[in-house]
Design an enzyme around this catalytic site. Structure first.
Site, PDB file in Angstrom:
ATOM      1  N   VAL A 205       5.384   2.251   7.619  1.00  0.00           N
ATOM      2  CA  VAL A 205       5.682   3.650   7.939  1.00  0.00           C
ATOM      3  C   VAL A 205       4.364   4.418   7.994  1.00  0.00           C
ATOM      4  O   VAL A 205       3.522   4.249   7.114  1.00  0.00           O
ATOM      5  CB  VAL A 205       6.577   4.243   6.822  1.00  0.00           C
ATOM      6  CG1 VAL A 205       6.759   5.725   7.007  1.00  0.00           C
ATOM      7  CG2 VAL A 205       7.927   3.527   6.774  1.00  0.00           C
TER       8      VAL A 205
ATOM      9  N   PRO B  35       0.851  -1.195   0.000  1.00  0.00           N
ATOM     10  CA  PRO B  35       0.000   0.000   0.000  1.00  0.00           C
ATOM     11  C   PRO B  35       0.890   1.249   0.000  1.00  0.00           C
ATOM     12  O   PRO B  35       1.526   1.553   0.992  1.00  0.00           O
ATOM     13  CB  PRO B  35      -0.801  -0.122   1.309  1.00  0.00           C
ATOM     14  CG  PRO B  35      -0.112  -1.123   2.143  1.00  0.00           C
ATOM     15  CD  PRO B  35       0.859  -1.906   1.293  1.00  0.00           C
TER      16      PRO B  35
ATOM     17  N   ASP C  90       5.920   2.308   2.163  1.00  0.00           N
ATOM     18  CA  ASP C  90       4.977   1.218   2.418  1.00  0.00           C
ATOM     19  C   ASP C  90       4.197   1.594   3.683  1.00  0.00           C
ATOM     20  O   ASP C  90       4.763   1.627   4.780  1.00  0.00           O
ATOM     21  CB  ASP C  90       5.783  -0.085   2.618  1.00  0.00           C
ATOM     22  CG  ASP C  90       4.906  -1.297   2.854  1.00  0.00           C
ATOM     23  OD1 ASP C  90       3.739  -1.122   3.245  1.00  0.00           O
ATOM     24  OD2 ASP C  90       5.404  -2.424   2.663  1.00  0.00           O
ATOM     25  N   HIS C  91       2.927   1.869   3.520  1.00  0.00           N
ATOM     26  CA  HIS C  91       2.152   2.397   4.646  1.00  0.00           C
ATOM     27  C   HIS C  91       1.900   1.342   5.729  1.00  0.00           C
ATOM     28  O   HIS C  91       1.404   1.652   6.802  1.00  0.00           O
ATOM     29  CB  HIS C  91       0.817   2.950   4.123  1.00  0.00           C
ATOM     30  CG  HIS C  91       0.258   4.053   4.979  1.00  0.00           C
ATOM     31  ND1 HIS C  91       0.817   4.429   6.174  1.00  0.00           N
ATOM     32  CD2 HIS C  91      -0.807   4.859   4.811  1.00  0.00           C
ATOM     33  CE1 HIS C  91       0.118   5.402   6.706  1.00  0.00           C
ATOM     34  NE2 HIS C  91      -0.877   5.687   5.911  1.00  0.00           N
ATOM     35  N   ARG C  92       2.283   0.087   5.463  1.00  0.00           N
ATOM     36  CA  ARG C  92       2.173  -0.916   6.519  1.00  0.00           C
ATOM     37  C   ARG C  92       3.320  -0.772   7.514  1.00  0.00           C
ATOM     38  O   ARG C  92       3.222  -1.149   8.669  1.00  0.00           O
ATOM     39  CB  ARG C  92       2.209  -2.336   5.926  1.00  0.00           C
ATOM     40  CG  ARG C  92       1.048  -2.634   4.993  1.00  0.00           C
ATOM     41  CD  ARG C  92       1.285  -3.929   4.252  1.00  0.00           C
ATOM     42  NE  ARG C  92       2.556  -3.920   3.531  1.00  0.00           N
ATOM     43  CZ  ARG C  92       3.056  -4.942   2.866  1.00  0.00           C
ATOM     44  NH1 ARG C  92       2.394  -6.083   2.827  1.00  0.00           N
ATOM     45  NH2 ARG C  92       4.200  -4.854   2.229  1.00  0.00           N
TER      46      ARG C  92
END
Ligand code: COA
Length: 439
Positions: free
Chosen positions: A415, A235, A411-413
């Site tokens: 950060v 994501p 990567d929004h998972r």
């Protein structure tokens, strides 16, 4: 021992069907429900299962014969009584092997099908309860014989996804093998995400004008697979910012003579490498890999940074190791050397491995911003666009400042958004006043 006829069962409304495959021959031992032969109407193909465990005495039809419900197509010798019929699946499987009559072969293909004929519909049925006789007219058009179905079951292939190349699109063994081979190749290249996203169908472009085709280079294929895998798995969020590099540029240009003496070109890239190393140290949540299988974060204690290099053969990402421990000249030399060797296809595989983070600089080419794709399993990548003079308000007046556009994808998972903004803030601070690198 007694003989039992093998009879064509209720075909669910189909009148006359054709025998398209015979899976057994005289003398074969079969377990109850083992496929004996396959018949096919113009709508679907159906396996005829063995009515009981036993030895095939004879098969009286051949491929191509037409048969109807009630026709006797062969016989088998059955242990224990002529009227024996196939027992429900659970009982067959529950019986310990030692209790079976000697002549009965153990099921060759567990789990076996239900005693009713198996219809080759879109998906292989997992239901082992006795099914009613199928309505051939209502079933999907997937044609495959028992041997092919068995192979597909063994290999875990979904027949509904395989294109049959046999007569009437019947699925052949080679089709199943070819399908599995393709899946394996794609998986090895990282091309299959298992997401089930339908592919893009290409039109015949020659109907619109002249076209030429050429094979993708290996680098191009690998890059495409990596990009696709990252795009589907990660994501992405991209944080944009600008760094005022007016002073940095003055310093860089001031080093021109020194650079010439050393025979190296000092571009903004080494400064970007140093600034990113500093940001990775200050915000170590960017220097990780996500191990979702183990539900762990892998925290890296080293700072290796990849640089995307545009080469005639495609995009390559050599890695500079221990950037935090190297000076600007060393980084300038190493970056130039790696970029040169990337363009000449002289990089060793090890020189393209181990990065914690990547910088992709399009600054020498142009553009104001872009959204780079994270080079997984890294969790962030910095895109750099072309610096431009912009009017910047200093509290009293607009000043012409050289502003460098930064595009940080992460990567929004791994950060969160606040850290994304902190990272680009820090880069802007350091690049705005490179004396901070000494602190
Ligand atoms: N803004 C303005 N000018 C810039 C700049 C920026 N952000 N970055 C570089 N420049 C200038 C350089 O100073 C140099 O100018 P000069 O000759 O007057 O000194 C010129 O642009 C060309 O620089 P370049 O040779 O590209 O060196 P580099 O160190 O900046 O970049 C590479 C090296 C390997 C990164 C670069 O050549 C490259 O391949 N970039 C493309 C990466 C890519 O394709 N990314 C896409 C991935 S999807």
């Amino acid at each position: 021992m007694s003989a039992q006829d093998i009879v064509i069962p209720d075909l669910g409304g189909a009148d006359e069907v054709e025998v398209i495959e015979i899976a057994v021959s005289k003398g074969d031992q079969v377990a109850a429900e083992d496929p004996i032969l396959t018949v096919e109407s113009d709508k679907a193909s159906v396996d005829l299962p063995a009515p009981a465990a036993g030895k095939i005495l004879e098969i009286t039809v051949k491929v191509g014969d037409k048969v109807r419900e009630g026709d006797v197509v062969g016989s088998l010798s059955v242990a224990g009584g002529g009227e024996a019929t196939a027992e429900p699946q659970e009982e067959t499987e529950a019986a310990p092997a030692d209790d079976r009559p000697e002549t009965v072969a153990p099921p060759k293909d567990p789990p076996a099908e239900a005693p009713a004929p198996a219809v080759h519909a879109d998906k292989p049925t997992a239901d082992t309860s006795p099914a009613p006789a199928p309505d051939i007219a209502d079933t999907a058009r997937v044609h495959a014989g028992p041997a092919v179905r068995k192979l597909a079951r063994e290999l875990g292939a979904d027949l509904g996804r395989i294109k049959g190349t046999g007569p009437k699109h019947r699925i052949l063994k080679e089709d199943v093998q070819g399908y599995i081979k393709k899946q394996l190749q794609q998986a090895q290249q990282g091309g299959v995400s298992g997401s089930g996203i339908p592919g893009v169908k290409l039109p015949d472009f020659s109907q619109f004008g002249k076209v030429e085709r050429e094979s993708l280079s290996r680098i191009h294929s690998m890059t495409a697979a990596n990009m696709h895998r990252s795009w589907l798995n990660v994501p992405h969020v991209t944080q944009f910012d600008e760094a005022d590099i007016t002073d940095l540029e003055d310093f860089r240009k001031g080093q021109k003579a020194a650079a010439e003496q050393r025979g190296v070109k000092l571009t903004p890239l080494p400064f970007l490498l140093k600034a990113c190393a500093r940001a990775l140290q200050a915000l170590p949540q960017f220097n990780v890999a996500l191990d979702l299988e183990k539900q762990e974060l892998v925290r890296k204690q080293y700072i290796h940074i990849g640089i995307a290099v545009d080469t005639p053969a495609g995009l390559m990402v050599p890695v500079i190791r221990d950037v935090d421990q190297k000076g600007l000249w060393a980084l300038a030399e190493e970056a130039a050397d790696l970029a040169e060797r990337a363009r000449n296809k002289q990089l060793k595989p090890a020189e393209m491995q181990g990065a914690c983070f990547t910088i992709t600089s399009l600054g020498g080419i142009g553009g104001t911003a872009f959204t780079p794709i994270v080079n997984t399993p890294e969790v962030a990548i910095l895109g750099v666009s072309k610096a431009a003079i912009k009017p910047v308000w200093d509290g009293k007046a607009f000043q012409p400042r050289l502003m460098l556009p930064l595009s940080l994808s992460y990567d929004h998972r791994a950060v969160n958004g606040a850290d994304g903004a902190r990272f680009t803030n820090l880069l802007a601070e350091v690049l705005g006043d490179i004396r901070r690198l000494l602190l």
